[in-house]
Scaffold this motif. Structure first.
Motif, PDB file in Angstrom:
ATOM      1  N   SER A  55      -7.098  80.429  36.560  1.00  0.00           N
ATOM      2  CA  SER A  55      -5.924  80.564  35.699  1.00  0.00           C
ATOM      3  C   SER A  55      -6.224  81.012  34.276  1.00  0.00           C
ATOM      4  N   HIS A  56      -5.202  81.625  33.691  1.00  0.00           N
ATOM      5  CA  HIS A  56      -5.197  81.808  32.238  1.00  0.00           C
ATOM      6  C   HIS A  56      -4.800  80.508  31.568  1.00  0.00           C
ATOM      7  N   ARG A  57      -3.781  79.859  32.145  1.00  0.00           N
ATOM      8  CA  ARG A  57      -3.369  78.558  31.617  1.00  0.00           C
ATOM      9  C   ARG A  57      -3.117  77.593  32.769  1.00  0.00           C
ATOM     10  N   VAL A  58      -3.388  76.316  32.498  1.00  0.00           N
ATOM     11  CA  VAL A  58      -3.217  75.282  33.510  1.00  0.00           C
ATOM     12  C   VAL A  58      -2.241  74.244  32.972  1.00  0.00           C
ATOM     13  N   LYS A  96      -9.840  74.521  27.263  1.00  0.00           N
ATOM     14  CA  LYS A  96      -9.247  73.481  26.408  1.00  0.00           C
ATOM     15  C   LYS A  96      -8.935  72.232  27.232  1.00  0.00           C
ATOM     16  N   ILE A  97      -8.428  72.479  28.431  1.00  0.00           N
ATOM     17  CA  ILE A  97      -8.112  71.354  29.317  1.00  0.00           C
ATOM     18  C   ILE A  97      -9.362  70.540  29.605  1.00  0.00           C
ATOM     19  N   TYR A  98     -10.445  71.275  29.871  1.00  0.00           N
ATOM     20  CA  TYR A  98     -11.681  70.586  30.233  1.00  0.00           C
ATOM     21  C   TYR A  98     -12.363  69.992  28.995  1.00  0.00           C
ATOM     22  N   GLY A  99     -12.415  70.768  27.960  1.00  0.00           N
ATOM     23  CA  GLY A  99     -13.161  70.343  26.761  1.00  0.00           C
ATOM     24  C   GLY A  99     -12.374  69.399  25.867  1.00  0.00           C
ATOM     25  N   ALA A 143      -8.459  63.794  31.221  1.00  0.00           N
ATOM     26  CA  ALA A 143      -9.919  63.706  31.154  1.00  0.00           C
ATOM     27  C   ALA A 143     -10.484  63.246  32.491  1.00  0.00           C
ATOM     28  N   ASP A 144      -9.811  62.294  33.097  1.00  0.00           N
ATOM     29  CA  ASP A 144     -10.289  61.715  34.339  1.00  0.00           C
ATOM     30  C   ASP A 144     -10.050  62.641  35.520  1.00  0.00           C
ATOM     31  N   PHE A 145      -8.910  63.338  35.518  1.00  0.00           N
ATOM     32  CA  PHE A 145      -8.526  64.162  36.671  1.00  0.00           C
ATOM     33  C   PHE A 145      -9.333  65.450  36.736  1.00  0.00           C
TER      34      PHE A 145
END
Lengths: 306, 360
Positions: B201-204, B220-223, B231-233
């Motif tokens: 994806s470009h964005r999630v 960004k989602i991951y970091g 964070a957990d998922f």
């Protein structure tokens, strides 16, 4: 993968397996030999024999001579009445099948689209008439269609209002058709329902998503996928109707006899067994031809829908 | 203007809100993924966009106009179903031709477009095959070709790779990325597989219980996960319950029970005294026989267990107070399957700029 996928396996394992298959196939083979092939052979031979003086068959060999003849076949084709009765029987069978498709399709569709927990009950209701005796059900139609019954009276008073002559419903081709459809309808509903219930609802969603309107979704997806069910139901309706004699006997007039009545008459009335055998044989051949056609049509469909 | 905009969408089933006040905007040409555990409402959103379900509250705007009254067959978008939903009585070519026939294209145009669509998914040689003669990956490609052949504004994909095996799934991921870039059609992809979401994806939009927890770029989602759920998922992480003792523009000082102080990057809106969670990814945690003083956060413990997966080994280190910290070590050194044994005394640590403080 089919359970027989291993049939090309070499060695003794395949031997046992082959023996097992042979063993399983034995009872139905014996059944067919005993109750289909043997009687058919007897019928074929009987159709070439001479009638006995007081019914039954004349001895096969008399004074050291074979008593065989083609007379019955010559007779069958010499009088157009029998071919005509054949054609009428096929027309009635065809009409019954078509009407059954028209009536059973919406019903089967409705059952298949109902909540799962209601489906079994609805199927049970559809076959419930089988719980009562066949003759009683047909006799019931005599009462329903009889001249004193509400149906006929309402219809005739309606006709009278528009200045038409009154009609008799009972003892007419119409009554025969009603009886045929009524008795055979469940045989069309069941295979159609079984087929329709198996359809993947995602296919209709997909069709709609790709731009199909309600009619196109039916015509492009539901209808072609239900053809195997229609073929199966048609065989189950068409063939019994072809040989049916009880319904024309009870509900039909004198002019509404079908081939089943003629055959019955040859064996039980006229006592001309050879000619009865000939008629039966012609009917069997015709039915086999129809069944072969239906099987071919269905296989063409199944190959695509597997 | 955004191509698709969801405005305060809510969908209830009885007392249960499958979708709860969701707003989302998707630009033209984007590849957006709705990611979340099963039952989080992602498929319900997809069905509402496609028109198979209607929102109880809220609006769905396509090119700025509400599409609530447009039936599914009239919406300029298509869905790739999880089960592919190929028509079993039609050949591959007829399946692909279906949307064109419904749109009353003439025969020559249909033939040309079908050919082109099959070419783009490498299936020209299977045009006359029936779906049941095709492998899962090829069925998937037919479904894609069928959905893309008349150039929808938007393509919705409902867990389309879920039924494929791992190797094939990776191949199809690459094909999807390439295809989307080539044709430039906006994709909305639904999945519960976080690796798929990050890869494609470009964005999630990470969803949980009918709400969007975070809508951002994969990195960004991951970091920088916004909360504990995200964070957990997404990926693996070490989550520690902490209280903020010091909040400055340059760093945070957190107190973790049994662990002592943790220095972490600053975060806006954080005040001393707040409670929350500290998340640090296993690959940010260093592990060694002894760690030099460069790391602000370091602790000693024993190796409790490890999982060797080929390229990396994940060690679980138990600290003195019983806290377990996961550390990831690359196995790029040749011939070295692992560095530590169960029971070894080791130190783990991470720099002050690693990890993130989460309010909830």
């Amino acid at each position: 993968m089919s359970p027989w996928a291993g049939r090309t396996m070499p060695g003794c394992f395949s031997m046992t397996r082959r023996f097992g298959r042979w063993l399983v196939g034995l009872p139905p083979t014996l059944f067919l030999l005993l109750f289909f092939v043997a009687p058919s052979l007897i019928m074929i031979v009987a159709s070439f024999r001479l009638a006995g003086e007081y019914g039954g068959l004349a001895p096969l060999v008399e004074h050291g001579r074979w008593q065989l003849t083609l007379e019955t076949y010559r007779f069958f084709f010499s009088d157009f009445i029998y071919v005509e009765i054949f054609i009428r029987s096929f027309s009635v069978a065809l009409a019954t099948t078509l009407i059954c498709v028209l009536l059973a399709y919406p019903l089967a569709w409705l059952i298949a689209r109902s909540p799962k927990k209601h489906q079994d009950l609805m199927v049970l209701l559809a076959v419930l008439p089988f719980a009562s005796n066949f003759l009683i059900r047909v006799y019931a139609w005599m009462i329903i269609l009889g001249p004193q019954a509400a149906v006929a009276r309402a219809l005739n008073s309606l006709l009278a209002m528009f200045g038409f002559e009154p009609v008799t419903l009972l003892f007419s081709p119409f009554a025969v058709l009603v009886g045929m459809v009524y008795v055979h309808l469940p045989f069309m509903i069941l295979p159609l329902y079984t087929n329709l219930a198996r359809h993947d609802p995602a296919l209709l969603d997909a069709a709609q998503d790709l731009g199909a309107n309600a009619w196109q979704r039916f015509w492009e997806v539901t209808w072609p996928l239900s053809l195997p069910g229609i073929y199966a139901g048609s065989v189950l309706v068409f063939i019994p109707v072809l040989g049916m004699f009880a319904i024309p006997d009870i509900l039909g007039g004198t002019g509404d006899i079908l081939i089943g009545n003629v055959i019955k008459e040859q064996f039980l009335g006229t006592r001309d067994w050879p000619f009865g055998a000939t008629l039966s044989l012609m009917l069997t051949l015709a039915v086999l031809a129809c069944a072969g056609l239906a099987a071919w049509l269905a296989r063409r469909g199944v190959g695509r829908h597997a | 203007m955004a191509l698709l905009e969801l405005r305060k969408l809510t969908r209830r089933f009885g007392d249960f809100s499958a979708v709860d006040n969701v707003s989302l905007s998707i630009e033209s040409g984007e590849f957006v993924t709705l990611l979340g555990p099963s039952g989080c409402g992602k498929t319900t959103i997809l069905r509402m966009i496609a028109g198979f379900d209607l929102p109880d509250v809220g609006q769905i705007l396509l090119d700025g106009s509400n599409i609530a009254d447009i039936p599914p067959e009239k919406r300029p978008l298509h869905t790739v179903f999880q089960s592919y939903a190929l028509f079993p009585h039609m050949t591959v070519a007829d399946n692909v031709a279906f949307p064109l026939r419904m749109a009353h294209f003439d025969k020559a145009a249909i033939a040309a477009k079908v050919h082109e669509a099959l070419e783009s998914v490498y299936l020209s040689d299977r045009a006359r095959a029936y779906p049941h003669e095709l492998s899962g990956g090829r069925k998937q490609r037919v479904a894609l070709a069928r959905s893309l052949v008349n150039r929808p504004r938007l393509l919705l994909l409902d867990e389309p790779l879920a039924a494929l095996d791992a190797k094939l799934r990776e191949e199809m991921q690459h094909e999807l990325i390439d295809l989307q870039r080539e044709i430039g059609i906006t994709f909305i992809f639904v999945t519960h597989a976080q690796d798929e979401a990050l890869a494609l994806s470009h964005r999630v939009a990470v969803m949980n219980r009918g709400r969007i927890e975070q809508y951002d770029e994969p990195s960004k989602i991951y970091g920088f996960p916004r909360n504990r759920f995200v964070a957990d998922f997404i990926g693996n992480t070490n989550l520690l319950e902490v209280a903020v003792t010091e909040a400055t523009p340059t760093h945070l000082r957190l107190a973790a029970a049994g662990l002592g102080d943790i220095v972490s990057p600053p975060r806006e809106g954080t005040r001393a005294g707040q409670k929350g969670w500290f998340s640090v990814r296993p690959e940010q945690v260093r592990i060694g026989g002894h760690l030099d003083g460069e790391l602000e956060n370091h602790y000693s413990g024993k190796v409790r267990s490890f999982i060797y997966v080929g390229d990396v080994t994940t060690y679980t280190v138990e600290l003195a107070d019983g806290t377990a910290i996961e550390a990831l070590l690359s196995n790029s050194a040749p011939g070295r399957a692992r560095f530590f044994e169960v029971g070894d005394d080791v130190a783990v640590g991470w720099p002050h700029d690693a990890g993130v403080f989460l309010h909830d």
